[in-house]
Write an enzyme that holds these catalytic residues in place. Structure first.
Site, PDB file in Angstrom:
ATOM      1  N   ASP A 123      -9.742   3.356   0.910  1.00 38.24           N
ATOM      2  CA  ASP A 123      -8.296   4.028  -0.014  1.00 38.24           C
ATOM      3  C   ASP A 123      -8.171   4.136  -1.388  1.00 38.24           C
ATOM      4  O   ASP A 123      -8.853   3.582  -2.050  1.00 38.24           O
ATOM      5  CB  ASP A 123      -6.967   3.262   0.447  1.00 38.24           C
ATOM      6  CG  ASP A 123      -6.146   4.163  -0.060  1.00 38.24           C
ATOM      7  OD1 ASP A 123      -5.196   3.379   0.253  1.00 38.24           O
ATOM      8  OD2 ASP A 123      -6.213   4.681  -0.811  1.00 38.24           O
TER       9      ASP A 123
ATOM     10  N   ILE B  31      -7.606   5.902  -3.808  1.00 42.16           N
ATOM     11  CA  ILE B  31      -6.787   5.392  -4.598  1.00 42.16           C
ATOM     12  C   ILE B  31      -5.276   4.426  -3.997  1.00 42.16           C
ATOM     13  O   ILE B  31      -4.231   5.816  -3.647  1.00 42.16           O
ATOM     14  CB  ILE B  31      -6.036   6.512  -6.040  1.00 42.16           C
ATOM     15  CG1 ILE B  31      -6.808   6.566  -6.264  1.00 42.16           C
ATOM     16  CG2 ILE B  31      -4.729   6.298  -6.559  1.00 42.16           C
ATOM     17  CD1 ILE B  31      -7.018   7.744  -7.984  1.00 42.16           C
TER      18      ILE B  31
ATOM     19  N   ASP C 275      -5.257   1.219   4.191  1.00 43.09           N
ATOM     20  CA  ASP C 275      -4.500   0.883   3.116  1.00 43.09           C
ATOM     21  C   ASP C 275      -5.258  -1.322   3.385  1.00 43.09           C
ATOM     22  O   ASP C 275      -4.702  -1.633   2.293  1.00 43.09           O
ATOM     23  CB  ASP C 275      -3.497   0.670   3.310  1.00 43.09           C
ATOM     24  CG  ASP C 275      -2.145   2.058   3.358  1.00 43.09           C
ATOM     25  OD1 ASP C 275      -2.306   3.338   4.014  1.00 43.09           O
ATOM     26  OD2 ASP C 275      -2.998   2.696   1.774  1.00 43.09           O
TER      27      ASP C 275
HETATM   28  C1  LIP Z   1       0.819   3.055   0.240  1.00 45.39           C
HETATM   29  C2  LIP Z   1       0.109   2.261   0.880  1.00 45.39           C
HETATM   30  C3  LIP Z   1       2.201   1.447   0.578  1.00 45.39           C
HETATM   31  C4  LIP Z   1       3.151   2.209   1.268  1.00 45.39           C
HETATM   32  C5  LIP Z   1       3.464   3.366   0.813  1.00 45.39           C
HETATM   33  C6  LIP Z   1       1.442   4.606   0.576  1.00 45.39           C
HETATM   34  P1  LIP Z   1      -1.110   5.353  -0.982  1.00 45.39           P
HETATM   35  O1  LIP Z   1      -0.616   3.448   0.305  1.00 45.39           O
HETATM   36  O2  LIP Z   1      -0.648   1.055  -0.251  1.00 45.39           O
HETATM   37  O3  LIP Z   1       2.282   0.365   1.039  1.00 45.39           O
HETATM   38  O4  LIP Z   1       4.453   1.903   1.352  1.00 45.39           O
HETATM   39  O5  LIP Z   1       4.012   4.131   1.260  1.00 45.39           O
HETATM   40  O6  LIP Z   1       1.573   3.748   2.095  1.00 45.39           O
HETATM   41  O7  LIP Z   1      -0.489   6.644  -0.041  1.00 45.39           O
HETATM   42  O8  LIP Z   1      -0.239   4.983  -2.276  1.00 45.39           O
HETATM   43  O9  LIP Z   1      -2.355   5.179  -0.509  1.00 45.39           O
END
Ligand code: LIP
Length: 305
Positions: free
Chosen positions: A91, A93, A230
């Site tokens: 991921d 960011i 994630d």
């Molecule tokens: C985020 C995740 C988080 C989730 C958000 C989003 P991103 O990832 O880290 O747990 O609740 O909806 O998916 O989209 O910032 O890479």
């Protein structure tokens, strides 16, 4: 195909730091130009040009260093399945909403899975200069010097826990109502039949939530709806910190708490920090008891709905 995890860890830390500088520069540029962002599934599922630039940078570096490995990234994801091949699951960011708002819980998350199991993780928050690393058999560290967890405190019941949850980007029922019902069951007073955990925290980054669980600073983190990119790096770090990863009501492997492809790809996650072994039992058994305590009150939903 065997991978030199020491070399891979050193490589992943190096590119994570470079990605971190890109994130700092990208945010400064965005704020100076008051730049906008694009929407994905809806108006709270956001992506920026920096997400895409950082992923392009990471793909190029990984493919140059490991041309035979596979790659799954959030911004280029095209439904690829996690196979047994060495696969970098990234991921660029994590915490994009935080990145857009300047809230400093943002990290690049670089995971490596072999045989469908996360074996290496590097998560770097460039805004707080916090680096979390872990590789199979090599322990988990913060800033390459502080071994995780920093302490192993008792946790006899979920009612004593500080639990991370996320609102996520699914804001329609049943996802929203089930999420909020679960939050209520977690926080409500015991006299009303609820768990009355110490409190909930919503950091906005799955990867950093898992790092805080690995550090022992959060006791658990539950979310339905985020993705393998994630959690892959965080699962590898958490396992090295003695923590446990679960998915759904029951993992395919039962309550072992060992991260695997079924957990990583299932989009239903629960992470529990290391706890002391129950009398005459094992750490995993103590963690499984806490996991079952939470799952008995969770109102699940199909994340694909
Ligand atoms: C985020 C995740 C988080 C989730 C958000 C989003 P991103 O990832 O880290 O747990 O609740 O909806 O998916 O989209 O910032 O890479």
């Amino acid at each position: 195909m065997s991978v030199d995890l020491d070399a891979a860890l050193k490589f992943a830390v190096s590119i994570a730091k470079e990605a971190g500088q890109m994130m700092r520069d990208g945010q400064a540029r965005r704020f100076s130009q008051d730049a906008g962002q694009e929407e994905k599934a809806n108006s709270v599922d956001l992506v920026t040009e920096c997400d895409q630039q950082v992923e392009k940078f990471l793909v190029a570096k990984i493919k140059a260093e490991y041309p035979d490995h596979k790659f799954i990234g959030e911004e280029s994801y095209d439904g690829e399945k996690v196979t047994d091949d060495p696969t970098w699951i990234v991921d660029p960011i994590d915490g994009t909403t935080n990145f857009i708002h300047g809230f400093p819980m943002v990290a690049t998350s670089i995971g490596l899975a072999i045989g469908g199991i996360p074996v290496l993780g590097v998560i770097y928050n460039p805004f707080l200069d916090l680096l979390y690393t872990g590789a199979e058999g090599r322990g988990a560290y913060m800033n390459e010097s502080i071994k995780l967890p920093t302490a192993v405190r008792s946790l006899d019941s979920l009612s004593e826990a500080l639990v991370a949850v996320e609102y996520g980007s699914s804001r329609r029922d049943p996802a929203l109502s089930n999420k909020l019902d679960t939050f209520k069951r977690l926080t409500g007073d015991k006299r009303d039949g609820h768990k009355m955990v110490h409190s909930l925290r919503s950091v906005g980054s799955a990867a950093l939530n898992i790092c805080f669980v690995a550090a022992g600073q959060l006791d658990a983190y539950w979310e339905i709806g985020c993705w393998p990119w994630d959690v892959c790096a965080g699962m590898a770090i958490l396992k090295e910190a003695g923590g446990a990863s679960y998915a759904g009501k029951m993992t395919e492997k039962g309550w072992t708490g060992e991260p695997n492809a079924a957990i990583m790809a299932g989009r239903k996650y629960l992470f529990i920090r290391q706890v002391p072994a129950a009398k005459g039992d094992t750490v995993r058994a103590a963690q499984a008891t806490l996991a079952k305590e939470l799952y008995d009150i969770v109102e699940e939903w199909d994340p694909a709905s």
